[in-house]
Write a protein that holds these residues in place. Structure first.
Motif, short mmCIF file in Angstrom:
data_model
loop_
_atom_site.label_atom_id
_atom_site.label_comp_id
_atom_site.label_asym_id
_atom_site.label_seq_id
_atom_site.Cartn_x
_atom_site.Cartn_y
_atom_site.Cartn_z
N LEU A 11 70.60 58.47 -6.46
CA LEU A 11 71.50 59.46 -7.05
C LEU A 11 70.66 60.54 -7.73
N ALA A 12 70.87 61.78 -7.30
CA ALA A 12 70.09 62.90 -7.83
C ALA A 12 70.93 63.71 -8.81
N ILE A 13 70.33 64.06 -9.94
CA ILE A 13 71.03 64.72 -11.04
C ILE A 13 70.23 65.97 -11.43
N SER A 14 70.87 67.12 -11.36
CA SER A 14 70.21 68.34 -11.80
C SER A 14 70.65 68.70 -13.20
N GLY A 15 69.71 69.04 -14.04
CA GLY A 15 70.01 69.47 -15.40
C GLY A 15 70.40 70.92 -15.51
N SER A 16 70.50 71.60 -14.38
CA SER A 16 70.94 73.01 -14.40
C SER A 16 72.20 73.16 -13.57
N LEU A 17 73.16 73.91 -14.11
CA LEU A 17 74.42 74.15 -13.40
C LEU A 17 74.39 75.48 -12.64
N ARG A 18 73.34 76.22 -12.77
CA ARG A 18 73.24 77.57 -12.19
C ARG A 18 73.30 77.50 -10.66
N ARG A 19 74.05 78.41 -10.06
CA ARG A 19 74.17 78.38 -8.59
C ARG A 19 72.81 78.48 -7.91
N GLN A 20 71.93 79.34 -8.42
CA GLN A 20 70.61 79.54 -7.79
C GLN A 20 69.53 78.70 -8.48
N SER A 21 69.92 77.61 -9.09
CA SER A 21 68.98 76.80 -9.88
C SER A 21 67.77 76.34 -9.07
N PHE A 22 66.59 76.58 -9.62
CA PHE A 22 65.37 76.08 -8.99
C PHE A 22 65.32 74.55 -9.07
N ASN A 23 65.83 74.01 -10.15
CA ASN A 23 65.81 72.55 -10.28
C ASN A 23 66.70 71.88 -9.24
N THR A 24 67.88 72.43 -9.04
CA THR A 24 68.72 71.89 -7.96
C THR A 24 68.03 72.11 -6.62
N GLY A 25 67.29 73.21 -6.51
CA GLY A 25 66.50 73.45 -5.29
C GLY A 25 65.48 72.35 -5.03
#
Ligand SMILES: Cc1cc2nc3c(=O)[nH]c(=O)nc-3n(C[C@H](O)[C@H](O)[C@H](O)COP(=O)(O)O)c2cc1C
Length: 182
Positions: A11-25
Motif C-alpha cells: 500500500l503506497a501513501i503519498s504525503g502530498s495531495l498536489r495534482r503534480q506532486s513529485f512525491n506521488t510521482g
C-alpha cells in the motif's frame, strides 16, 4: 537455490495531495519499478477529517476505516514523504494518527519503505527523519537503506510527471527488492 519470493501487496501513501506532486510521482515510478510478484496500490488520504478522538470514539469515519482496512491487508507500506517546514506534511501525520489508534496497532511490525522528494537541496531528508521517529514509536519495521532522497525535484521529472532521474529510479528499485524480501 532459494524459492521465489511470495507475492507481496504494498500500500503506497503519498504525503502530498498536489495534482503534480513529485512525491506521488515517486510512487508512480515505484509501480513501474516493482520487482516480479509485487503489486503497489496508491491510496488517497486527502478526504480524511482532522483527527478528533471524540469522532473516533463514535466510530471511525468510513474513509478512515477503509484506509485502516487497506493497511491491515497490505504486506507492507511505501510512504512518500514531502518535507514541510523541516518535518512531515500535516496530511501524512493526520493519516498516521487515524491509523494508529485502537483496536490493535495496525502498524506493529509492518514493513515500511520510505521515499521522498523536495524542491530544495536536501531531498526531504529532514522530513523523512521525523517520519522514521514516528514509525519507530508505532513499532514498524522500517527499512533503513537505501535512502531515497530526491533533491531539486523539479529537475528530475518530465512534463508528464514521470521520474527521469536514473539514480533515483535505481535506488527505488533496490528499495523495493528489499521490501519484497521482508
Ligand atoms: C508548507 C510547505 C513547507 C515546505 N517546507 C519545506 C522544507 O522545509 N524543506 C524543503 O526542502 N522544502 C520545503 N517545501 C517545498 C517542497 O519541497 C515542495 O513544495 C515539494 O514540491 C513538495 O512535494 P510535492 O511536490 O510532492 O507536493 C515546503 C513546501 C510547502 C508547501
Amino acid at each position: 537455490m532459494s524459492s521465489p519470493a511470495a507475492a507481496k501487496h504494498i500500500l503506497a501513501i503519498s504525503g502530498s495531495l498536489r495534482r503534480q506532486s513529485f512525491n506521488t510521482g515517486l510512487l508512480r515510478a515505484a509501480m513501474e519499478l516493482a520487482p516480479p510478484g509485487m503489486t503497489i496500490t496508491i491510496t488517497n488520504i486527502g478526504g480524511f477529517p482532522l483527527y478528533d478522538d471524540d469522532v473516533r470514539l463514535e466510530g471511525y469515519p468510513p474513509v478512515v476505516q477503509a484506509f485502516r482496512d487497506q493497511i491491515t491487508a497490505a504486506d507492507g507500506l511505501l510512504m512518500a514523504c514531502p518535507e514541510y517546514n523541516y518535518s512531515v506534511s500535516g496530511v501524512l501525520k493526520n493519516a498516521i494518527d487515524w491509523a494508529s489508534r485502537p483496536p490493535g496497532n495496525l502498524f506493529n511490525e509492518k514493513p515500511v519503505a520510505i521515499v521522498g522528494a523536495a524542491t530544495g537541496l536536501f531531498g526531504s531528508i529532514r522530513g523523512q527523519n521525523h517520519l522514521r521517529a514516528i514509525l519507530a514509536g508505532l513499532n514498524c519495521n522500517v527499512l533503513h537503506k537505501p535512502e531515497v532522497m530526491v533533491a531539486s525535484a523539479a529537475s528530475k521529472f518530465d512534463a508528464e510527471g514521470k521520474l527521469t532521474d536514473e539514480t533515483a529510479r535505481k535506488l527505488i528499485g533496490e528499495l523495493l527488492v528489499k521490501l519484497a524480501a521482508t
